[in-house]
Design an enzyme around this catalytic site. Structure first.
Site, PDB file in Angstrom:
ATOM      1  N   PRO A 130      51.428  52.149  20.084  1.00 47.02           N
ATOM      2  CA  PRO A 130      51.858  52.814  18.852  1.00 47.02           C
ATOM      3  C   PRO A 130      53.358  53.106  18.728  1.00 47.02           C
ATOM      4  O   PRO A 130      53.784  54.263  18.770  1.00 47.02           O
ATOM      5  CB  PRO A 130      51.042  54.109  18.873  1.00 47.02           C
ATOM      6  CG  PRO A 130      50.912  54.413  20.339  1.00 47.02           C
ATOM      7  CD  PRO A 130      50.761  53.085  21.001  1.00 47.02           C
ATOM      8  N   CYS A 131      54.150  52.088  18.487  1.00 47.59           N
ATOM      9  CA  CYS A 131      55.593  52.294  18.331  1.00 47.59           C
ATOM     10  C   CYS A 131      55.922  53.174  17.130  1.00 47.59           C
ATOM     11  O   CYS A 131      56.998  53.776  17.074  1.00 47.59           O
ATOM     12  CB  CYS A 131      56.344  50.971  18.276  1.00 47.59           C
ATOM     13  SG  CYS A 131      55.675  49.765  17.132  1.00 47.59           S
TER      14      CYS A 131
END
Length: 169
Positions: A130-131
């Site tokens: 989850p950047c």
């Protein structure tokens, strides 16, 4: 021989493509299967059974019913410090966010915040890794997926980290 199976999933943030090897999810992103395939260089197979669980998880995530992806990750597109940073990112919980500097510390790397931003921009597995949960100390920071920062804002609002604006109601 390693092969890859693809699935294209409609999502609220645009069409999303998944690439799954025998080991797990190796790449994902906005855009076509050809775009992802060019980075992988693996023989393509038609195998809906291989992609079914990650498609179901992604659907559940967007329905607000999944907070932790259980899909195995194939980390072959990463190595060294980049892999350490992305693996630390993979452990950042749903509904939370960390700064670029905090992620550097969590990963045990000596990469400066600007370097962490560069690693986020080249993350081969957005959403599942989850950047979008990495923010600047003074705001949202950048985002190269989907429609850019608006997609990041949507994902963080979806997860409850950000409050909806009047535009979301």
């Amino acid at each position: 021989m390693t092969t890859v199976a693809y699935a294209e999933v409609p999502t609220p943030v645009g069409p999303f493509t998944l690439a799954v090897t025998e080991e797990g999810l190796v790449a994902s992103g906005w855009g076509s299967r050809e775009r992802l395939g060019g980075r992988l260089g693996l023989a393509e197979v038609h195998d809906p059974d291989r992609t079914a669980s990650v498609v179901a998880e992604l659907d559940d995530y967007f329905a607000g019913e999944l907070r932790v992806f259980e899909t195995p990750i194939d980390w072959r597109l990463t190595s060294g410090t980049r892999r350490l940073v992305l693996q630390a990112l993979h452990r950042v919980p749903y509904g939370t966010a960390v700064t670029y500097g905090e992620l550097a510390t969590r990963s045990g790397s000596t990469v400066p915040a600007r370097g962490i931003g560069s690693i986020m921009g080249s993350n081969p597995i957005p959403i599942v890794v989850p950047c979008h949960r990495v923010i600047a100390g003074n705001g949202l920071g950048g985002f190269s997926g989907g429609e850019g920062v608006e997609t990041k804002r949507w994902l963080l609002t979806h997860e409850g980290y950000l409050q909806p604006t009047l535009l979301d109601l």
